[in-house]
Write a protein that holds these residues in place. Structure first.
Motif, PDB file in Angstrom:
ATOM      1  N   TRP A   2      42.416  94.359  79.945  1.00  0.00           N
ATOM      2  CA  TRP A   2      41.732  94.566  78.666  1.00  0.00           C
ATOM      3  C   TRP A   2      42.462  95.572  77.800  1.00  0.00           C
ATOM      4  N   ILE A   3      42.434  95.310  76.484  1.00  0.00           N
ATOM      5  CA  ILE A   3      42.977  96.226  75.477  1.00  0.00           C
ATOM      6  C   ILE A   3      41.873  96.450  74.448  1.00  0.00           C
ATOM      7  N   GLU A   4      41.513  97.696  74.225  1.00  0.00           N
ATOM      8  CA  GLU A   4      40.484  98.031  73.234  1.00  0.00           C
ATOM      9  C   GLU A   4      41.144  98.161  71.865  1.00  0.00           C
ATOM     10  N   LEU A   5      40.578  97.488  70.867  1.00  0.00           N
ATOM     11  CA  LEU A   5      41.084  97.525  69.504  1.00  0.00           C
ATOM     12  C   LEU A   5      40.039  98.183  68.606  1.00  0.00           C
ATOM     13  N   ASP A   6      40.217  98.131  67.297  1.00  0.00           N
ATOM     14  CA  ASP A   6      39.255  98.707  66.352  1.00  0.00           C
ATOM     15  C   ASP A   6      38.100  97.743  66.088  1.00  0.00           C
ATOM     16  N   ASN A   7      37.077  98.232  65.408  1.00  0.00           N
ATOM     17  CA  ASN A   7      35.937  97.427  64.944  1.00  0.00           C
ATOM     18  C   ASN A   7      35.176  96.728  66.071  1.00  0.00           C
ATOM     19  N   GLY A   8      35.178  97.324  67.275  1.00  0.00           N
ATOM     20  CA  GLY A   8      34.459  96.738  68.401  1.00  0.00           C
ATOM     21  C   GLY A   8      35.150  95.535  69.017  1.00  0.00           C
ATOM     22  N   VAL A   9      36.377  95.267  68.600  1.00  0.00           N
ATOM     23  CA  VAL A   9      37.151  94.117  69.082  1.00  0.00           C
ATOM     24  C   VAL A   9      37.924  94.539  70.327  1.00  0.00           C
ATOM     25  N   ARG A  10      38.015  93.617  71.292  1.00  0.00           N
ATOM     26  CA  ARG A  10      38.815  93.873  72.491  1.00  0.00           C
ATOM     27  C   ARG A  10      39.543  92.598  72.877  1.00  0.00           C
ATOM     28  N   ALA A  11      40.655  92.757  73.566  1.00  0.00           N
ATOM     29  CA  ALA A  11      41.488  91.610  73.928  1.00  0.00           C
ATOM     30  C   ALA A  11      41.699  91.574  75.432  1.00  0.00           C
ATOM     31  N   SER A  12      41.614  90.384  75.997  1.00  0.00           N
ATOM     32  CA  SER A  12      41.849  90.164  77.418  1.00  0.00           C
ATOM     33  C   SER A  12      43.149  89.377  77.578  1.00  0.00           C
ATOM     34  N   VAL A  13      44.143  90.017  78.184  1.00  0.00           N
ATOM     35  CA  VAL A  13      45.417  89.355  78.470  1.00  0.00           C
ATOM     36  C   VAL A  13      45.270  88.643  79.809  1.00  0.00           C
ATOM     37  N   GLN A  14      45.544  87.336  79.843  1.00  0.00           N
ATOM     38  CA  GLN A  14      45.306  86.515  81.036  1.00  0.00           C
ATOM     39  C   GLN A  14      46.555  85.720  81.411  1.00  0.00           C
TER      40      GLN A  14
ATOM     41  N   GLY B 147      48.153  67.412  81.133  1.00  0.00           N
ATOM     42  CA  GLY B 147      49.291  66.776  81.807  1.00  0.00           C
ATOM     43  C   GLY B 147      49.447  67.356  83.195  1.00  0.00           C
ATOM     44  N   GLU B 148      50.495  68.130  83.395  1.00  0.00           N
ATOM     45  CA  GLU B 148      50.773  68.772  84.683  1.00  0.00           C
ATOM     46  C   GLU B 148      50.146  70.160  84.730  1.00  0.00           C
ATOM     47  N   LYS B 149      49.702  70.592  85.926  1.00  0.00           N
ATOM     48  CA  LYS B 149      49.257  71.983  86.082  1.00  0.00           C
ATOM     49  C   LYS B 149      50.435  72.884  85.729  1.00  0.00           C
ATOM     50  N   MET B 150      50.140  73.982  85.036  1.00  0.00           N
ATOM     51  CA  MET B 150      51.214  74.901  84.664  1.00  0.00           C
ATOM     52  C   MET B 150      50.688  76.318  84.528  1.00  0.00           C
ATOM     53  N   GLU B 151      51.628  77.239  84.523  1.00  0.00           N
ATOM     54  CA  GLU B 151      51.295  78.645  84.312  1.00  0.00           C
ATOM     55  C   GLU B 151      51.007  78.859  82.833  1.00  0.00           C
ATOM     56  N   ILE B 152      49.919  79.564  82.577  1.00  0.00           N
ATOM     57  CA  ILE B 152      49.485  79.840  81.214  1.00  0.00           C
ATOM     58  C   ILE B 152      49.454  81.347  81.008  1.00  0.00           C
ATOM     59  N   CYS B 153      49.895  81.782  79.846  1.00  0.00           N
ATOM     60  CA  CYS B 153      49.694  83.162  79.406  1.00  0.00           C
ATOM     61  C   CYS B 153      48.884  83.056  78.119  1.00  0.00           C
ATOM     62  N   LYS B 154      47.733  83.714  78.099  1.00  0.00           N
ATOM     63  CA  LYS B 154      46.802  83.594  76.976  1.00  0.00           C
ATOM     64  C   LYS B 154      46.132  84.927  76.712  1.00  0.00           C
ATOM     65  N   ILE B 155      45.740  85.111  75.461  1.00  0.00           N
ATOM     66  CA  ILE B 155      44.925  86.269  75.084  1.00  0.00           C
ATOM     67  C   ILE B 155      43.609  85.740  74.542  1.00  0.00           C
ATOM     68  N   VAL B 156      42.513  86.272  75.057  1.00  0.00           N
ATOM     69  CA  VAL B 156      41.193  85.978  74.511  1.00  0.00           C
ATOM     70  C   VAL B 156      40.730  87.248  73.812  1.00  0.00           C
ATOM     71  N   VAL B 157      40.636  87.169  72.479  1.00  0.00           N
ATOM     72  CA  VAL B 157      40.183  88.318  71.702  1.00  0.00           C
ATOM     73  C   VAL B 157      38.683  88.147  71.486  1.00  0.00           C
ATOM     74  N   LYS B 158      37.934  89.154  71.883  1.00  0.00           N
ATOM     75  CA  LYS B 158      36.473  89.176  71.758  1.00  0.00           C
ATOM     76  C   LYS B 158      36.116  89.916  70.471  1.00  0.00           C
ATOM     77  N   VAL B 159      35.484  89.172  69.544  1.00  0.00           N
ATOM     78  CA  VAL B 159      35.107  89.722  68.242  1.00  0.00           C
ATOM     79  C   VAL B 159      33.578  89.804  68.216  1.00  0.00           C
ATOM     80  N   PRO B 160      33.008  90.991  67.994  1.00  0.00           N
ATOM     81  CA  PRO B 160      31.544  91.101  68.034  1.00  0.00           C
ATOM     82  C   PRO B 160      30.861  90.260  66.959  1.00  0.00           C
ATOM     83  N   VAL B 161      29.681  89.745  67.309  1.00  0.00           N
ATOM     84  CA  VAL B 161      28.917  88.900  66.383  1.00  0.00           C
ATOM     85  C   VAL B 161      28.516  89.698  65.162  1.00  0.00           C
TER      86      VAL B 161
END
Length: 150
Positions: free
Chosen positions: A38-50, A136-150
């Motif tokens: 997890w990375i904490e950002l401004d405005n209550g936003v946080r990011a999950s590096v996966q 298609g084929e199973k593969m390694e994924i690198c993704k960021i899910v950014v959580k933005v408060p409602v």
């Protein structure tokens, strides 16, 4: 943009400061070099590096959140993200306040969006989604899910 939650319509603005925080982070950072976690950002936003290997359809379930929008951004690899309205879905795992998540049984009908490196999808609380699906084929994924408060 409009979305519904429990039959009530509400408006959200992707140019609002909290969304700008999310999109600026995704544009200004060397994302591939970030460590998992997890990375904490401004405005209550946080990011999950996966980092993970994509999953078969029957290995994951639809989910929703109450407190956050998801901005799911694929850095490396490609995957499908299942999507459908949350209304009418059968709860598999009741809402967890601490994790802000409800899981659902997979419905008979739903759609899918293909996300390749550099693509993103914004998911509102009313959007049930099933990320991490093999394209298609199973593969390694690198993704960021950014959580933005409602």
């Amino acid at each position: 943009m409009y979305s519904t939650k429990n039959g009530e319509e509400y408006k959200y603005d992707l140019s609002a400061p909290k969304f700008r925080t999310a999109f600026d982070f995704l544009k200004s950072t060397d994302l591939l070099d970030l460590p998992v976690g997890w990375i904490e950002l401004d405005n209550g936003v946080r990011a999950s590096v996966q980092r993970y290997t994509s999953f078969a359809e029957d290995e994951v379930y639809f989910e929703t959140h109450e407190k956050f929008f998801d901005v799911q951004y694929v850095i490396q690899g490609e995957e499908f993200c299942g999507v459908c309205p949350r209304e009418g879905l059968v709860v598999r795992t009741p809402y967890s306040e601490s994790d802000d998540i409800t899981f659902y049984e997979n419905p008979a009908l739903s759609g899918k969006v293909l996300l390749r490196a550099g693509d993103f999808i914004v998911l509102a609380p009313s959007d049930a989604h099933k990320p991490r699906l093999t394209a298609g084929e199973k593969m390694e994924i690198c993704k960021i899910v950014v959580k933005v408060p409602v």
